[in-house]
Design an enzyme around this catalytic site. Structure first.
Site, PDB file in Angstrom:
ATOM      1  N   GLY A   1       0.850  -1.186   0.000  1.00 13.88           N
ATOM      2  CA  GLY A   1       0.000   0.000   0.000  1.00 13.88           C
ATOM      3  C   GLY A   1       0.887   1.238   0.000  1.00 13.88           C
ATOM      4  O   GLY A   1       0.586   2.250   0.639  1.00 13.88           O
TER       5      GLY A   1
ATOM      6  N   LYS B   1      -4.614  -1.037  12.501  1.00  9.82           N
ATOM      7  CA  LYS B   1      -6.012  -1.375  12.720  1.00  9.82           C
ATOM      8  C   LYS B   1      -6.796  -1.084  11.437  1.00  9.82           C
ATOM      9  O   LYS B   1      -6.337  -0.248  10.643  1.00  9.82           O
ATOM     10  CB  LYS B   1      -6.581  -0.590  13.896  1.00  9.82           C
ATOM     11  CG  LYS B   1      -6.756   0.899  13.589  1.00  9.82           C
ATOM     12  CD  LYS B   1      -7.674   1.600  14.516  1.00  9.82           C
ATOM     13  CE  LYS B   1      -8.002   2.946  13.888  1.00  9.82           C
ATOM     14  NZ  LYS B   1      -8.942   3.760  14.580  1.00  9.82           N
TER      15      LYS B   1
ATOM     16  N   HIS C   1      -8.093   2.589  20.413  1.00 15.10           N
ATOM     17  CA  HIS C   1      -7.476   3.744  21.078  1.00 15.10           C
ATOM     18  C   HIS C   1      -8.010   3.997  22.484  1.00 15.10           C
ATOM     19  O   HIS C   1      -7.264   4.261  23.420  1.00 15.10           O
ATOM     20  CB  HIS C   1      -7.691   5.011  20.236  1.00 15.10           C
ATOM     21  CG  HIS C   1      -7.241   4.872  18.823  1.00 15.10           C
ATOM     22  ND1 HIS C   1      -6.154   4.111  18.464  1.00 15.10           N
ATOM     23  CD2 HIS C   1      -7.722   5.395  17.672  1.00 15.10           C
ATOM     24  CE1 HIS C   1      -5.990   4.177  17.147  1.00 15.10           C
ATOM     25  NE2 HIS C   1      -6.939   4.949  16.645  1.00 15.10           N
TER      26      HIS C   1
ATOM     27  N   LYS D   1     -12.064  18.887  18.539  1.00 16.72           N
ATOM     28  CA  LYS D   1     -11.157  17.749  18.389  1.00 16.72           C
ATOM     29  C   LYS D   1     -10.259  17.707  19.612  1.00 16.72           C
ATOM     30  O   LYS D   1      -9.461  18.623  19.848  1.00 16.72           O
ATOM     31  CB  LYS D   1     -10.293  17.919  17.139  1.00 16.72           C
ATOM     32  CG  LYS D   1      -9.269  16.792  16.931  1.00 16.72           C
ATOM     33  CD  LYS D   1      -8.385  17.098  15.713  1.00 16.72           C
ATOM     34  CE  LYS D   1      -7.225  16.126  15.608  1.00 16.72           C
ATOM     35  NZ  LYS D   1      -7.626  14.755  15.212  1.00 16.72           N
TER      36      LYS D   1
END
Lengths: 486, 486
Positions: free
Chosen positions: B12, B151, B243, B338
């Protein structure tokens, strides 16, 4: 007819304290509408002076020393309540005049409260108290009579007792306001809240978690023209007996079970009962007195003077909470920085994770301790030093600070100590004043220390102006494995 | 002949992760001279592409995403170690080609270490692992073979097991690096130091002193064009399982007795064994799933989708340290801010001084709690909220903050998580990677939660983009007398 009148009388109305501290405090209280009803002031001094001139002098002092800005339009209203009276403070005739003046003012009131503030040289304390008593100025059925008195409260236990007896024979104990202006400082009032209103600090405040405590009040200035007083007193009597002991009290006392002033005072006395010089078992010693180089050439200082301008003590508190924890007290003139603060060094971590002490950390003598610093002056704040992993390293540990800066957080003028103390006296709140019992215990400690000094040990160690005091003070801590947190 | 060569292969190699995170991380490691000896990179993708073009693309990505500035003069040295290879990742022939290429490079080295990084769609994880094993690329006597995998590590316990079996049949367990990039974040690494290297925090870190813990990772953005993946996963699988559980681990785990990665992993697994949904005894519930308004119109999302973009859980930890302390976990897309942080609310003070609760304070519902906030992102820091006496008041108590801002204190670029994780993989340090046991336990929790949901409870609550999530999440805390510390 007014229900209540309030008159404050400043003995020493033209002195430094009156101009620098008391007048600005009264002005601030006036602006904040915290003066008692029908307030007036009588400034009392030796010199002849008109009230008009006196008001001008007060205005000039307020402009210079008040944290509030000057309000020209409001001043006349306050000024007209301020008068000057010339008195011979050791002559009964003057007190009879004063009595007549007060009687005249009392006629138009149901109750006339009087607050006597002694801002004069200490040798006048006893005579003034006696004169006030003898001339029936200190007791009345029509309004309260209170007396405020500045340190020095005596020169030793004996002279303090004499002074206290004079005060007590004229005034009732609950009307005697013994000023220790450190008790008016925001941070000192704050410390009890910080200790007892925080779930994180309260359980740690004892010898299981605290390694040592350092209490210091250091000054950059020398003695100025206070030589006549200072050379007779010295750092132990001038600072340790009063301000430093009060700082010790708020940090170390047990939680009082209520906020009644009597309870708080008793709790302090219980603490002072347990305070003694640290048993001298290590070579660092437990007492270092110092004198700055050039002190003997200061004005009004005796030739060959042995007065200490610096004192550092290692104290023990013999109770369950503090057994084994040294309390270091330090004060001095002509030091590197002006600061008053309390530093709490916590024990280094228990070996919950021995691997945290591996490699570089262990080589360097272990983890840095956690340190809580309570800043009293010049600016108030709380700093907590703790350990983190240094960013961008695998496991290097460094100490960093968390910071709370009180003037940054609250955009208000922190009230001056004297402002609060005067308001307290008007309101009859004794909690921020020293009781006789506290003063007695503190003098007892100082007397014992001086009495037990060895012959020939009365020459203080020299230190350079601008330093942190004599090297011996550093060695005292070094012997215990510590250092001063400057 | 070189003693050791190191080659990293990114499957990738032309994907988002490779350009945004891996290439900048390699560039930073190069500048800091932290790349292993004789390092080279092979980017692997489906498309035909020359190595020259690939290098240009990497350079553009590095300029855009690296925190370090661009060094034109150094680039050629790094660039010439970077090559591109086109492969069909589900075809053995491609792996044989790859094998030949690697064999050629190995000839000039005693040992040739290979790091395979799987930055591809999750459905390719199993095939790639199988192909690497079948073609003898995953084991060697001449240098190590390691695999890094991002993940999602499965979709549930069953699929995670299938993936793990494929990895384990090709690679040895100690060579499998399961990335949870939160474990590379500075603050997560820091938390163990903060907990265990501070005498003040360590003794308080349990249910005697801690009231509740809130762990949140909230995002402002929506799902972007990750709909195909996200709509299949949802917040519980995408964030909570990985997480948030790792954040929970560093806050709540017991002190590991050494820093061996095996010990740390075992200690985490012991914690996860004790984690369960809070027993549903109050009406606030223990689980709230939400979906932002407009989610079903996003690209690649199934019509009538019931996937949650928000999850809030109330967890219990059934051990001695945490009995009775709720741990609230929360994550979501399109929220107001955030931030990733851990908030520790301490119990309000014991009644050591009942008078602190008098008057106004008591009327207002008691003292504000002490709160320790560990800020993970966007900026790292520690904030401690504690109580002081409000200046200029007699005894009004207010909560204030002590602040430690890590980027302010250290004028260095905090290393990117991926930089550290790659360096760890090169160095063979597994401590910041998830073990299979941890992943298994975390999936077990998630599966149990979904399995036990009541019929008809599968429609998530709606919430407005830009809010703090569905009202139900607020009610969950309110029922326990708390609120989210946003």
């Amino acid at each position: 007819m007014a229900t209540e009148k309030n008159t404050m009388l400043i003995f020493g109305g033209t002195g430094d304290l009156a101009y620098r501290k008391l007048a600005p405090a009264l002005y601030n209280l006036y602006l904040e509408e915290k003066l008692p009803p029908h307030f007036s002031l009588i400034g009392i001094g030796r010199k002849e002076k008109s009230s008009a001139i006196y008001r001008e002098e007060l205005a000039a002092a307020i402009k210079k020393y008040s944290a509030h800005s000057w309000k020209e339009d409001l001043w006349p209203d306050l000024a007209e309540r301020m008068e000057y009276l010339s008195c011979n403070l050791t002559d009964d005739a003057s007190y009879q005049e004063l009595k007549q003046e007060l009687k005249k003012r009392s006629e138009s009131a149901e109750n006339h409260n009087l607050l006597f503030y002694l801002a004069v040289a200490p040798q006048l304390f006893v005579p003034i108290a006696e004169h006030l008593g003898r001339n029936q100025l200190s007791l009345s059925a029509k309004g309260w009579r209170r007396i405020m008195i500045e340190k020095p409260f005596g020169f030793d236990l004996g002279s303090a007792r004499t002074l206290n007896d004079a005060l007590c024979s004229a005034f009732e104990e609950q009307n005697i306001y013994r000023v220790d202006h450190y008790l008016g400082k925001e941070m000192l009032q704050n410390i009890m809240v910080i200790r007892f209103a925080n779930a994180v600090f309260e359980p740690l405040w004892n010898n299981r978690f605290i390694e040592q405590v350092q209490i210091s009040a250091t000054e950059v200035e020398g003695i100025g023209d206070r030589g006549r007083y200072y050379d007779h007193a010295g750092a132990m009597r001038d600072m340790i007996q009063s301000h430093l002991m009060q700082m010790l009290a708020v940090v170390a006392m047990e939680p009082p079970f209520d906020i009644d002033p009597g309870t708080i005072r008793r709790t302090k006395v219980e603490l002072f009962d347990a305070v003694r010089l640290w048993p001298e078992e290590d070579k660092g010693g437990n007492l270092v007195l110092g004198q700055y180089r050039g002190y003997s050439e200061e004005k009004d200082v005796a030739p060959g003077t042995k007065t200490e301008t610096f004192a550092a003590l290692k104290l023990a508190i013999d109770n369950k909470r503090w057994q084994g924890v040294p309390f270091y007290l330090r004060t001095g003139k002509k030091l590197q920085e002006k600061q008053a603060k309390i530093v709490i060094q916590f024990k280094t971590p228990p070996p919950v994770c021995p691997w945290l002490l591996e490699d570089d950390v262990r080589a360097d003598g272990g983890l840095p301790p956690n340190i809580l610093t309570l800043k009293v002056q010049p600016s108030e704040g709380v700093v907590f030093q703790f350990n983190i992993k240094k960013p961008a390293t695998a496991s290097e540990i460094v100490a960093v600070d968390m910071d709370f800066c009180q003037p940054c957080a609250f955009l208000i003028n922190t009230p001056e100590a004297y402002e609060k103390l005067l308001a307290d006296a008007f309101n009859g709140d004794l909690s921020r004043f020293s009781s006789w019992d506290e003063i007695e215990k503190a003098w007892n400690l100082i007397d014992t220390i001086f009495y037990n000094r060895q012959d020939g040990a009365d020459q203080p160690c020299s230190y350079d102006p601008g330093s942190w005091g004599p090297e011996e003070a550093d060695l005292m801590l070094k012997a215990a494995g510590y250092r001063w947190w400057n």
